[in-house]
Design an enzyme around this catalytic site. Structure first.
Site, PDB file in Angstrom:
ATOM      1  N   SER A  35       0.807  -1.226   0.000  1.00  0.00           N
ATOM      2  CA  SER A  35       0.000   0.000   0.000  1.00  0.00           C
ATOM      3  C   SER A  35       0.836   1.269   0.000  1.00  0.00           C
ATOM      4  O   SER A  35       0.328   2.351  -0.280  1.00  0.00           O
ATOM      5  CB  SER A  35      -0.947   0.016   1.202  1.00  0.00           C
ATOM      6  OG  SER A  35      -0.222   0.131   2.412  1.00  0.00           O
ATOM      7  N   LYS A  89       1.509   5.442   6.770  1.00  0.00           N
ATOM      8  CA  LYS A  89       0.922   6.214   5.671  1.00  0.00           C
ATOM      9  C   LYS A  89       1.637   7.558   5.590  1.00  0.00           C
ATOM     10  O   LYS A  89       2.446   7.911   6.443  1.00  0.00           O
ATOM     11  CB  LYS A  89      -0.580   6.442   5.882  1.00  0.00           C
ATOM     12  CG  LYS A  89      -1.417   5.167   5.992  1.00  0.00           C
ATOM     13  CD  LYS A  89      -1.471   4.365   4.704  1.00  0.00           C
ATOM     14  CE  LYS A  89      -2.252   3.070   4.898  1.00  0.00           C
ATOM     15  NZ  LYS A  89      -2.209   2.205   3.692  1.00  0.00           N
TER      16      LYS A  89
END
Length: 225
Positions: A35, A89
């Site tokens: 991701s 992230k």
């Protein structure tokens, strides 16, 4: 007996020091998914600095010299409902920012980010037949992201980031669960800033009868941006 006591004392001190470093200075993590490609790959082992955003007082929840994350930082964080799970992230929106996504591209405070396609680099692109790599730019900040060549148009927002929270996205924009789905992240849930890849193992390329992964030597002890 004295020698064994010395050995035991040394061991206790070493264990205490290791636990102190892990809890208050630097923590190691393994990247399990794609991701965050192309920045982080599955099989990367990373170090996160726990003092980048403040110094936590031992055995308390209090911090000194608190610093807010900067736009573009890669952060490690948790959610209140899953305190045992850590996520990585990138910080895109800061408190007060207005975030909107049109056709997969970001508008930040009504200013569209710039996207410059990067020449295919096989080491960074997980599959050049499926993905394109772009340099995503906002003012003096830039980082690399990937999009699927045939991605669906995805719109989001607008949303104004609440006080003491940040809006986060994965660099693999078409294959990341992030603030588009979970909402913004309270800064109190941020554990640290990703600073270094200290080891990278590629389980797609194996050796020794397909039992062992190869090492991505070009990523070992490489800084993270």
């Amino acid at each position: 007996m004295t020698r064994w006591r010395e050995y035991l004392t040394t061991l206790v001190i070493a264990v205490f020091f290791a636990l102190f470093v892990r809890s208050y200075l630097i923590t190691a993590y393994k990247v399990p998914t794609g991701s965050m490609q192309p920045t982080l790959k599955p099989g990367d082992f990373i170090f996160s600095s726990r003092i980048s955003y403040g110094i936590q007082l031992p055995f308390t929840d209090k911090k000194l010299d608190i610093v807010s994350p900067s736009r573009g930082d890669l952060i490690v964080f948790t959610y209140a409902n899953q305190p045992g799970v850590s996520y990585v992230k990138r910080v895109i929106g800061l408190p007060g920012d207005r975030i909107q996504i049109k056709d997969g591209r970001i508008l930040l405070n009504e200013e569209p980010l710039q996207y410059v396609k990067v020449a295919d680099v096989s080491n960074d692109n997980p599959n050049s037949a499926i993905f394109d790599i772009y340099e995503e730019k906002y003012q003096d900040h830039s980082w690399r992201v990937i999009f699927q060549k045939a991605s669906e148009s995805k719109d989001f927002g607008p949303l104004v980031v609440p006080p003491d929270e940040v809006f986060i996205l994965g660099d693999n924009r078409d294959a990341s669960d992030d603030s588009r789905y979970w909402g913004t992240v309270p800064t109190s849930q941020i554990i640290g800033k990703v600073v270094l890849i200290w080891l990278s193992l590629d389980w797609q390329e194996k050796w020794g009868g397909d039992r062992y992964p190869t090492v991505r030597w070009n990523r070992v002890f490489s800084p993270v941006h």
